[in-house]
Design an enzyme around this catalytic site. Structure first.
Site, PDB file in Angstrom:
ATOM      1  N   ARG A 133       3.708   0.290 -19.215  1.00 22.78           N
ATOM      2  CA  ARG A 133       3.374   1.715 -19.261  1.00 22.78           C
ATOM      3  C   ARG A 133       1.899   1.921 -18.946  1.00 22.78           C
ATOM      4  O   ARG A 133       1.054   1.088 -19.232  1.00 22.78           O
ATOM      5  CB  ARG A 133       3.694   2.271 -20.660  1.00 22.78           C
ATOM      6  CG  ARG A 133       3.664   3.778 -20.737  1.00 22.78           C
ATOM      7  CD  ARG A 133       4.220   4.240 -22.064  1.00 22.78           C
ATOM      8  NE  ARG A 133       3.328   3.939 -23.178  1.00 22.78           N
ATOM      9  CZ  ARG A 133       2.435   4.782 -23.669  1.00 22.78           C
ATOM     10  NH1 ARG A 133       2.292   5.984 -23.120  1.00 22.78           N
ATOM     11  NH2 ARG A 133       1.678   4.452 -24.690  1.00 22.78           N
ATOM     12  N   LYS A 164       3.643  -6.505 -30.899  1.00 25.53           N
ATOM     13  CA  LYS A 164       4.572  -6.138 -29.828  1.00 25.53           C
ATOM     14  C   LYS A 164       5.409  -7.338 -29.410  1.00 25.53           C
ATOM     15  O   LYS A 164       4.888  -8.407 -29.111  1.00 25.53           O
ATOM     16  CB  LYS A 164       3.794  -5.602 -28.621  1.00 25.53           C
ATOM     17  CG  LYS A 164       4.688  -5.152 -27.478  1.00 25.53           C
ATOM     18  CD  LYS A 164       3.862  -4.530 -26.363  1.00 25.53           C
ATOM     19  CE  LYS A 164       4.725  -4.155 -25.159  1.00 25.53           C
ATOM     20  NZ  LYS A 164       3.949  -3.486 -24.107  1.00 25.53           N
ATOM     21  N   ARG A 166      -2.005   4.775 -32.294  1.00 27.56           N
ATOM     22  CA  ARG A 166      -2.048   3.547 -33.071  1.00 27.56           C
ATOM     23  C   ARG A 166      -2.098   3.902 -34.551  1.00 27.56           C
ATOM     24  O   ARG A 166      -2.633   4.935 -34.941  1.00 27.56           O
ATOM     25  CB  ARG A 166      -3.268   2.708 -32.694  1.00 27.56           C
ATOM     26  CG  ARG A 166      -4.589   3.421 -32.883  1.00 27.56           C
ATOM     27  CD  ARG A 166      -5.758   2.577 -32.420  1.00 27.56           C
ATOM     28  NE  ARG A 166      -7.013   3.304 -32.493  1.00 27.56           N
ATOM     29  CZ  ARG A 166      -7.740   3.454 -33.587  1.00 27.56           C
ATOM     30  NH1 ARG A 166      -7.316   2.924 -34.724  1.00 27.56           N
ATOM     31  NH2 ARG A 166      -8.876   4.117 -33.574  1.00 27.56           N
TER      32      ARG A 166
END
Length: 268
Positions: free
Chosen positions: A60, A127, A258
């Site tokens: 992204r 992640k 975040r």
């Protein structure tokens, strides 16, 4: 990739997607880029394109999806599973598609996995996988587009190059799992999820996303400096953030966010 795995995936998907096929390429710049090139050239068949190595994988906001250099072309030998699924879709509304894909992927893999809006899979605060969706317009059927759903999953431990913490990897929750098995788990349910999204939109997936929401109830900061508390997503896939000025709906995938503090995962 093992032809038995390819055959098993094709047989599982064909009832839901006639004409579907599976392709394996030892190396490609990007599976998403390749399917987008084909779509623009008029090749619109439903296909799952799997790569042994991506030399220019994308995430992204134009970020690079890093692929380790491996010595062979076995699926997953480089530490990641990367694939793109391409097919024509004509939903009434495209909002929330990446979230629906995320819900399908985590449901297929492990209950400990969480979703970080709009398109990352997390294991705790790291992640594990990313999702990139691109579409190409279809000249003959303006109500439909050719959708390319790209997924990259860390299968093995990876270096934290340029990152504050090392990425997560699937073997942490599924010890011994190999890339072909992971792909076999994901492919057919993902196709069914895309067809369900086409028929009903994101609302069908809203509860599933909020159940796996990695940020729900956490203080977050948006890329424009706004702070607030994440409150899940609405029926269109918009992120809901309670700020000092009221409830803010975040709809743009160009917005990054975040958590201000590590999530309380022991309470999940």
């Amino acid at each position: 990739m093992d032809t038995h795995v390819m055959d098993a995936i094709r047989e599982a998907v064909l009832p839901d997607l006639p004409g579907f096929r599976v392709e394996w390429l030892p190396q490609i710049d990007s599976t998403n880029s390749e399917l987008m090139r084909r779509a623009r050239a008029g090749r619109l068949e439903p296909v799952l394109l799997v790569a042994g190595q991506q030399t220019a994988g994308r995430g992204r906001l134009g970020r690079q999806w890093l692929s380790d250099t491996g010595a062979d072309a076995k699926l997953g030998s480089e530490g990641s599973l990367t694939f793109s699924l391409g097919l024509p879709l004509a939903p009434l509304d495209w909002s929330g598609l990446s979230l629906a894909v995320g819900v399908s992927v985590v449901r297929s893999l492990h209950p400990d996995l969480r979703l970080k809006w709009p398109n990352d899979v997390w294991l705790r605060d790291r992640k594990l996988a990313g999702i990139l969706i691109e579409t190409a317009n279809l000249a003959d059927t303006p109500e439909a587009r050719y959708a390319v759903v790209g997924v990259g999953i860390n299968m093995k431990p990876r270096a934290a190059t340029g990152l504050s913490t090392p990425p997560a990897w699937l073997g942490e929750v599924l010890p011994g799992v190999e890339a072909p098995e992971a792909l076999l788990r994901i492919a057919a349910p993902l196709v069914r999820a895309l067809k369900l999204f086409e028929a009903n939109g994101f609302s069908t997936f809203q509860a599933g996303f909020n159940e796996r929401d990695a940020l729900g109830g956490l203080a977050v900061t948006l890329s424009d400096g706004t702070t607030g508390v994440a409150q899940g997503v609405d029926g269109m896939g918009a992120l809901l953030v309670h700020t000092a000025h009221g409830l803010k709906k975040v709809t743009s995938s160009e917005v990054s966010l975040r958590p201000l503090n590590p999530p309380p995962y022991e309470n999940l």
